[in-house]
Write an enzyme that holds these catalytic residues in place. Structure first.
Site, PDB file in Angstrom:
ATOM      1  N   PRO A  46       0.789  -1.230   0.000  1.00 35.69           N
ATOM      2  CA  PRO A  46       0.000   0.000   0.000  1.00 35.69           C
ATOM      3  C   PRO A  46       0.822   1.281   0.000  1.00 35.69           C
ATOM      4  CG  PRO A  46      -0.123  -1.110   2.127  1.00 35.69           C
ATOM      5  CD  PRO A  46       0.538  -2.068   1.175  1.00 35.69           C
ATOM      6  N   ASN A  47       0.322   2.221  -0.786  1.00 32.42           N
ATOM      7  CA  ASN A  47       0.835   3.587  -0.894  1.00 32.42           C
ATOM      8  C   ASN A  47       2.126   3.709  -1.709  1.00 32.42           C
ATOM      9  OD1 ASN A  47      -1.243   4.909   0.667  1.00 32.42           O
ATOM     10  ND2 ASN A  47      -0.346   3.884   2.446  1.00 32.42           N
ATOM     11  N   ARG A  54       5.291  12.244  -2.942  1.00 31.24           N
ATOM     12  CA  ARG A  54       5.300  12.705  -1.552  1.00 31.24           C
ATOM     13  C   ARG A  54       6.513  12.118  -0.837  1.00 31.24           C
ATOM     14  NH1 ARG A  54      -0.510  12.790  -1.175  1.00 31.24           N
ATOM     15  NH2 ARG A  54      -1.006  14.622  -2.399  1.00 31.24           N
ATOM     16  N   TYR A  59      11.689   8.452   0.955  1.00 35.87           N
ATOM     17  CA  TYR A  59      11.580   7.368  -0.032  1.00 35.87           C
ATOM     18  C   TYR A  59      12.249   7.667  -1.371  1.00 35.87           C
ATOM     19  CZ  TYR A  59       8.219   5.671   3.378  1.00 35.87           C
ATOM     20  OH  TYR A  59       7.641   5.224   4.530  1.00 35.87           O
ATOM     21  N   ASN A 110       8.035  -5.831  -1.294  1.00 32.03           N
ATOM     22  CA  ASN A 110       8.005  -4.681  -0.396  1.00 32.03           C
ATOM     23  C   ASN A 110       6.552  -4.567   0.050  1.00 32.03           C
ATOM     24  OD1 ASN A 110       7.996  -2.327   1.014  1.00 32.03           O
ATOM     25  ND2 ASN A 110       9.049  -1.098  -0.551  1.00 32.03           N
ATOM     26  N   HIS A 116       4.531  -4.696   8.804  1.00 30.32           N
ATOM     27  CA  HIS A 116       4.507  -4.578  10.259  1.00 30.32           C
ATOM     28  C   HIS A 116       3.192  -5.055  10.878  1.00 30.32           C
ATOM     29  CE1 HIS A 116       7.884  -2.171   9.040  1.00 30.32           C
ATOM     30  NE2 HIS A 116       7.093  -1.291   8.450  1.00 30.32           N
ATOM     31  N   ASP A 123       1.882 -15.912   6.251  1.00 31.66           N
ATOM     32  CA  ASP A 123       1.376 -17.274   6.057  1.00 31.66           C
ATOM     33  C   ASP A 123       1.360 -17.647   4.578  1.00 31.66           C
ATOM     34  OD1 ASP A 123       1.071 -17.568   8.765  1.00 31.66           O
ATOM     35  OD2 ASP A 123      -1.104 -17.340   8.771  1.00 31.66           O
ATOM     36  N   GLU A 134      12.600  -9.866   1.126  1.00 32.28           N
ATOM     37  CA  GLU A 134      11.883  -8.662   1.557  1.00 32.28           C
ATOM     38  C   GLU A 134      12.731  -7.442   1.210  1.00 32.28           C
ATOM     39  OE1 GLU A 134      10.951  -8.978   5.710  1.00 32.28           O
ATOM     40  OE2 GLU A 134      10.528  -6.829   5.916  1.00 32.28           O
ATOM     41  N   HIS A 136      12.942  -2.999   1.346  1.00 33.21           N
ATOM     42  CA  HIS A 136      12.422  -1.694   1.779  1.00 33.21           C
ATOM     43  C   HIS A 136      13.303  -0.596   1.221  1.00 33.21           C
ATOM     44  CE1 HIS A 136       9.552  -3.535   4.438  1.00 33.21           C
ATOM     45  NE2 HIS A 136      10.515  -4.350   4.844  1.00 33.21           N
ATOM     46  N   LEU A 137      12.668   0.471   0.832  1.00 37.99           N
ATOM     47  CA  LEU A 137      13.405   1.645   0.368  1.00 37.99           C
ATOM     48  C   LEU A 137      14.183   2.261   1.520  1.00 37.99           C
ATOM     49  CD1 LEU A 137      10.338   2.973  -1.561  1.00 37.99           C
ATOM     50  CD2 LEU A 137      12.491   2.407  -2.691  1.00 37.99           C
ATOM     51  N   SER A 138      13.499   2.420   2.640  1.00 40.37           N
ATOM     52  CA  SER A 138      14.110   3.078   3.805  1.00 40.37           C
ATOM     53  C   SER A 138      14.717   2.035   4.741  1.00 40.37           C
ATOM     54  CB  SER A 138      13.048   3.898   4.550  1.00 40.37           C
ATOM     55  OG  SER A 138      12.022   3.054   5.038  1.00 40.37           O
ATOM     56  N   ARG A 143      14.119   3.996  11.960  1.00 41.82           N
ATOM     57  CA  ARG A 143      12.928   4.849  11.999  1.00 41.82           C
ATOM     58  C   ARG A 143      12.131   4.599  13.290  1.00 41.82           C
ATOM     59  NH1 ARG A 143       9.940   4.520   6.394  1.00 41.82           N
ATOM     60  NH2 ARG A 143       8.932   6.358   7.304  1.00 41.82           N
ATOM     61  N   ARG A 147       8.299   0.136  13.130  1.00 37.86           N
ATOM     62  CA  ARG A 147       8.773  -0.351  11.815  1.00 37.86           C
ATOM     63  C   ARG A 147       9.895  -1.365  11.959  1.00 37.86           C
ATOM     64  NH1 ARG A 147       6.287   3.168   8.113  1.00 37.86           N
ATOM     65  NH2 ARG A 147       6.025   5.231   8.985  1.00 37.86           N
TER      66      ARG A 147
HETATM   67  O1  CA2 Z   1      10.835   1.754   3.235  1.00 36.06           O
HETATM   68  C1  CA2 Z   1       9.957   1.070   2.701  1.00 36.06           C
HETATM   69  O2  CA2 Z   1      10.062   0.609   1.571  1.00 36.06           O
HETATM   70  C2  CA2 Z   1       8.644   0.837   3.442  1.00 36.06           C
HETATM   71  O3  CA2 Z   1       8.192  -0.464   3.118  1.00 36.06           O
HETATM   72  C3  CA2 Z   1       7.683   1.883   2.935  1.00 36.06           C
HETATM   73  C4  CA2 Z   1       6.342   1.835   3.659  1.00 36.06           C
HETATM   74  C5  CA2 Z   1       6.541   1.868   5.167  1.00 36.06           C
HETATM   75  O4  CA2 Z   1       5.291   1.706   5.808  1.00 36.06           O
HETATM   76  C6  CA2 Z   1       7.480   0.782   5.637  1.00 36.06           C
HETATM   77  O5  CA2 Z   1       7.666   0.927   7.031  1.00 36.06           O
HETATM   78  C7  CA2 Z   1       8.816   0.904   4.949  1.00 36.06           C
HETATM   79  C8  CA2 Z   1       5.500   3.062   3.267  1.00 36.06           C
HETATM   80  C9  CA2 Z   1       5.193   3.129   1.810  1.00 36.06           C
HETATM   81  C10 CA2 Z   1       4.442   4.398   1.568  1.00 36.06           C
HETATM   82  O6  CA2 Z   1       5.048   5.055   0.499  1.00 36.06           O
HETATM   83  C11 CA2 Z   1       4.786   6.393   0.359  1.00 36.06           C
HETATM   84  C12 CA2 Z   1       5.343   6.981  -0.733  1.00 36.06           C
HETATM   85  C13 CA2 Z   1       5.149   8.298  -0.956  1.00 36.06           C
HETATM   86  C14 CA2 Z   1       4.371   9.038  -0.095  1.00 36.06           C
HETATM   87  C15 CA2 Z   1       3.802   8.440   0.992  1.00 36.06           C
HETATM   88  C16 CA2 Z   1       4.000   7.090   1.227  1.00 36.06           C
END
Ligand code: CA2
Length: 184
Positions: A46-47, A54, A59, A110, A116, A123, A134, A136-138, A143, A147
């Site tokens: 999601p997102n 954003r 990210y 991702n 989390h 499963d 797995e 993750h960008l960040s 953080r 997370r």
């Molecule tokens: O660092 C990552 O790749 C995450 O999976 C990104 C997730 C975050 O919940 C994880 O803890 C770490 C959030 C993805 C949301 O991406 C956005 C991108 C632009 C603006 C807002 C959210």
């Protein structure tokens, strides 16, 4: 990084000892016919469709389309085919993981915020028993505390986090290595 024994174990087919020994010596690339590329499924939660629009400070500036293009290019260079998908819905991601059995050789995921929270994704990954990584960008360990825990950890071979879009490319290198290694 250690993965689940169950995921690794399911790759070993219950064949006679001599075949089993041969299989251990033969890479999964080599076991496929030469014109058949190994294929990987790259899932995004999601997102992540909002990337580049954003929060570039966390990210990065790359859009999800940019990351998809880079992943397809990298996978192709390594002789893999890649199917790159994103969903904001946990059930859709679970369905894609379930369908991956028999269609893909590995999964990169991702799961975004579902990392989390989602026992369902964990499963599903354990159930299909494909090698999974797995990403993750960040750097999720640098953080907020919530997370730092990933429900997917026991269901994946390893995790790449903190390198922005490069995390995906490193994960493709890792899965190519896994698919190319002698099964042990
Ligand atoms: O660092 C990552 O790749 C995450 O999976 C990104 C997730 C975050 O919940 C994880 O803890 C770490 C959030 C993805 C949301 O991406 C956005 C991108 C632009 C603006 C807002 C959210």
């Amino acid at each position: 990084m250690p993965g689940s024994d169950r995921a690794r174990g399911a790759r070993l087919s219950p064949c006679p000892k001599s075949d089993y020994t041969d299989a251990r010596r033969t890479s999964s690339f080599a076991r496929k016919s030469e014109d058949m590329a190994s294929s990987i499924l790259i899932l995004n939660g999601p997102n992540l469709n909002m990337l580049g629009r954003r929060e570039p400070g966390i990210y990065g500036r790359a859009s999800l389309d940019d990351i998809r293009d880079a992943c397809v290019q990298k996978a192709t260079a390594l002789g893999l085919s890649a199917d790159f998908r994103q969903s904001n819905h946990e059930g859709e991601l679970v369905g894609w993981i379930q369908e991956a059995a028999g269609r893909f050789d590995g999964i990169i995921i991702n799961a975004a915020a579902y990392t989390h929270t989602s026992v369902a994704l964990r499963d599903a990954l354990l159930a299909v028993a494909l090698p999974a990584i797995e990403v993750h960008l960040s750097n999720i360990h640098a953080r907020e505390d919530f997370r730092r825990h990933s429900y997917l950890g026991p269901a994946v071979r390893g995790m790449v986090a903190g390198f922005g879009a490069q995390s995906y490319l490193l994960a493709i290198d890792a899965i190519a290595h896994i698919l190319n290694e002698t099964t042990d």
